[in-house]
Each structure stands twice: as C-alpha cells, then as structure tokens.
Design a protein around this motif. Structure first.
Motif, PDB file in Angstrom:
ATOM      1  N   LEU A  51       5.004   9.812   2.767  1.00  0.00           N
ATOM      2  CA  LEU A  51       6.234   9.505   2.037  1.00  0.00           C
ATOM      3  C   LEU A  51       7.396   9.476   3.019  1.00  0.00           C
ATOM      4  O   LEU A  51       7.567  10.397   3.821  1.00  0.00           O
ATOM      5  CB  LEU A  51       6.510  10.570   0.969  1.00  0.00           C
ATOM      6  CG  LEU A  51       5.438  10.776  -0.101  1.00  0.00           C
ATOM      7  CD1 LEU A  51       5.856  11.891  -1.058  1.00  0.00           C
ATOM      8  CD2 LEU A  51       5.167   9.496  -0.861  1.00  0.00           C
ATOM      9  N   LYS A  88      14.398   4.307   0.014  1.00  0.00           N
ATOM     10  CA  LYS A  88      14.136   3.056  -0.691  1.00  0.00           C
ATOM     11  C   LYS A  88      12.991   2.335   0.027  1.00  0.00           C
ATOM     12  O   LYS A  88      12.939   2.331   1.262  1.00  0.00           O
ATOM     13  CB  LYS A  88      15.384   2.176  -0.708  1.00  0.00           C
ATOM     14  CG  LYS A  88      16.487   2.722  -1.580  1.00  0.00           C
ATOM     15  CD  LYS A  88      17.702   1.823  -1.560  1.00  0.00           C
ATOM     16  CE  LYS A  88      18.789   2.424  -2.422  1.00  0.00           C
ATOM     17  NZ  LYS A  88      20.108   1.934  -2.056  1.00  0.00           N
ATOM     18  N   PRO A  89      12.078   1.703  -0.726  1.00  0.00           N
ATOM     19  CA  PRO A  89      10.941   1.030  -0.105  1.00  0.00           C
ATOM     20  C   PRO A  89      11.330   0.049   1.006  1.00  0.00           C
ATOM     21  O   PRO A  89      10.711   0.043   2.072  1.00  0.00           O
ATOM     22  CB  PRO A  89      10.255   0.318  -1.270  1.00  0.00           C
ATOM     23  CG  PRO A  89      10.593   1.178  -2.455  1.00  0.00           C
ATOM     24  CD  PRO A  89      11.996   1.664  -2.187  1.00  0.00           C
ATOM     25  N   ALA A  92      12.206   1.994   4.054  1.00  0.00           N
ATOM     26  CA  ALA A  92      11.002   2.588   4.652  1.00  0.00           C
ATOM     27  C   ALA A  92      10.238   1.535   5.453  1.00  0.00           C
ATOM     28  O   ALA A  92       9.762   1.809   6.568  1.00  0.00           O
ATOM     29  CB  ALA A  92      10.113   3.197   3.570  1.00  0.00           C
ATOM     30  N   GLU A  93      10.128   0.333   4.914  1.00  0.00           N
ATOM     31  CA  GLU A  93       9.416  -0.740   5.613  1.00  0.00           C
ATOM     32  C   GLU A  93      10.152  -1.134   6.895  1.00  0.00           C
ATOM     33  O   GLU A  93       9.540  -1.324   7.941  1.00  0.00           O
ATOM     34  CB  GLU A  93       9.237  -1.951   4.692  1.00  0.00           C
ATOM     35  CG  GLU A  93       8.242  -1.679   3.579  1.00  0.00           C
ATOM     36  CD  GLU A  93       8.027  -2.856   2.646  1.00  0.00           C
ATOM     37  OE1 GLU A  93       8.839  -3.815   2.639  1.00  0.00           O
ATOM     38  OE2 GLU A  93       7.016  -2.822   1.904  1.00  0.00           O
ATOM     39  N   VAL A 100       4.918  -0.927   2.361  1.00  0.00           N
ATOM     40  CA  VAL A 100       4.620   0.150   1.429  1.00  0.00           C
ATOM     41  C   VAL A 100       3.168   0.014   0.980  1.00  0.00           C
ATOM     42  O   VAL A 100       2.698  -1.082   0.689  1.00  0.00           O
ATOM     43  CB  VAL A 100       5.597   0.112   0.233  1.00  0.00           C
ATOM     44  CG1 VAL A 100       5.148   1.048  -0.873  1.00  0.00           C
ATOM     45  CG2 VAL A 100       7.001   0.475   0.700  1.00  0.00           C
ATOM     46  N   ARG A 133      -2.613  -1.656   4.259  1.00  0.00           N
ATOM     47  CA  ARG A 133      -3.188  -1.408   2.937  1.00  0.00           C
ATOM     48  C   ARG A 133      -4.703  -1.514   3.008  1.00  0.00           C
ATOM     49  O   ARG A 133      -5.234  -2.463   3.569  1.00  0.00           O
ATOM     50  CB  ARG A 133      -2.635  -2.414   1.934  1.00  0.00           C
ATOM     51  CG  ARG A 133      -1.154  -2.236   1.688  1.00  0.00           C
ATOM     52  CD  ARG A 133      -0.592  -3.344   0.848  1.00  0.00           C
ATOM     53  NE  ARG A 133       0.801  -3.079   0.500  1.00  0.00           N
ATOM     54  CZ  ARG A 133       1.593  -3.959  -0.066  1.00  0.00           C
ATOM     55  NH1 ARG A 133       1.144  -5.168  -0.370  1.00  0.00           N
ATOM     56  NH2 ARG A 133       2.832  -3.639  -0.355  1.00  0.00           N
TER      57      ARG A 133
END
Length: 157
Positions: A51, A88-89, A92-93, A100, A133
């Motif tokens: 996270l 915020k996504p 983060a990216e 994400v 992913r």
C-alpha cells in the motif's frame, strides 16, 4: 507475461533467493491480494499487499498481509508521524513506476520509507508483488525486510 521486472532485477541485485509465481490476475477482484492468494493456492496471511500511503504528506510504503487492514494511526507512529492516509492511485503509479495491482515494494522509481507488518516475520516464506499484475515473488520475509531497509512494526488495524 515477462518474469523480469524492476522488482526482480532489484531482488537479483540484492542477491536474494526468491521464486517467481504467476497467476490469473482479475482486474475486477474486490481485494487483489486475496485474489492472488486464491490464485496461488496459499493462505492470504502470507501474501503481502503493498500500500502506498502519505504520512504527514510524505510517501511511505506499507507491506502487510492481504487479509488484514492497515491502521493509519499505527503506520504514522511507526515512522514518527502524526497522521496517514492512502495515496491516490495515480500518484502511487507516478511515484513507483508501477500500475495499481502490480505495485511492488522492490524496484520503485523513488525509494521511500517502508514499513512491514511485524507478524510477516513469523512465516518462513511470504509472497510480495513482483512488479506487475499477476506476478508474485516468494521468499524469506527477513531477507525482504533487510533488502528493503524496511522497519518491522505492528501496523494492523
């Protein structure tokens, strides 16, 4: 799917022993870490989620079992801060260079303080996101902790 990512390159550079595992990533899964555990056929307690958070407006990476929730208060205290919130996504990216669902604590574009839930160290092996992913790396949590220069602390809510 490539099994070489910035995360696996960082693990190689640190000379850590690890195994790479892939599973069918479900972009619609409610909890990605839980879906990863199911896809790998292992307990969610040993599949650690990554996270990206902000503690007093500074980025901090939290690593904890995928079946648990982080206590923002405990996370902030672990790094000497007052308050924490999820990043915020999109931020983060941008910060990590990962998407994400594929954010690894290893090989991020910018190194940030990392806190690993201390109970992860109770297991001989854990899984962490491998940098994309559907890709997980399995290894000794103590080795991962040292390579990340992370702090082990109770951060569970």
């Amino acid at each position: 799917m490539s099994r070489t990512t910035r995360a696996t390159q960082a693990l190689d550079k640190a000379r850590l022993a690890y195994a790479v595992h892939s599973y069918d990533y479900d972009p619609n899964a409610e909890k990605v870490g839980m879906q990863a555990a199911e896809g790998l056929g292992v307990s969610a307690a040993i599949v650690l989620k990554t996270l990206m958070t902000l503690v007093d407006s500074k980025p901090v990476c939290a690593v904890l079992p995928s079946d648990r929730e982080v206590s923002m208060k405990k996370l902030a205290a672990a790094v000497g801060g007052k308050s924490a919130q999820m990043m915020k996504p999109a931020d983060a990216e941008r910060l990590t260079g990962y998407v994400v669902g594929g954010i690894s604590p290893f090989g991020q574009k910018k190194a940030v303080p990392t806190v690993m839930e201390i109970t992860a160290l109770d297991h001989p092996r854990v899984f962490l996101n491998g940098g994309q992913r559907g890709l997980q790396v399995e290894g000794d949590p103590k080795d991962f902790l040292a390579a990340l220069k992370a702090k082990a602390a109770d951060i569970l809510g």
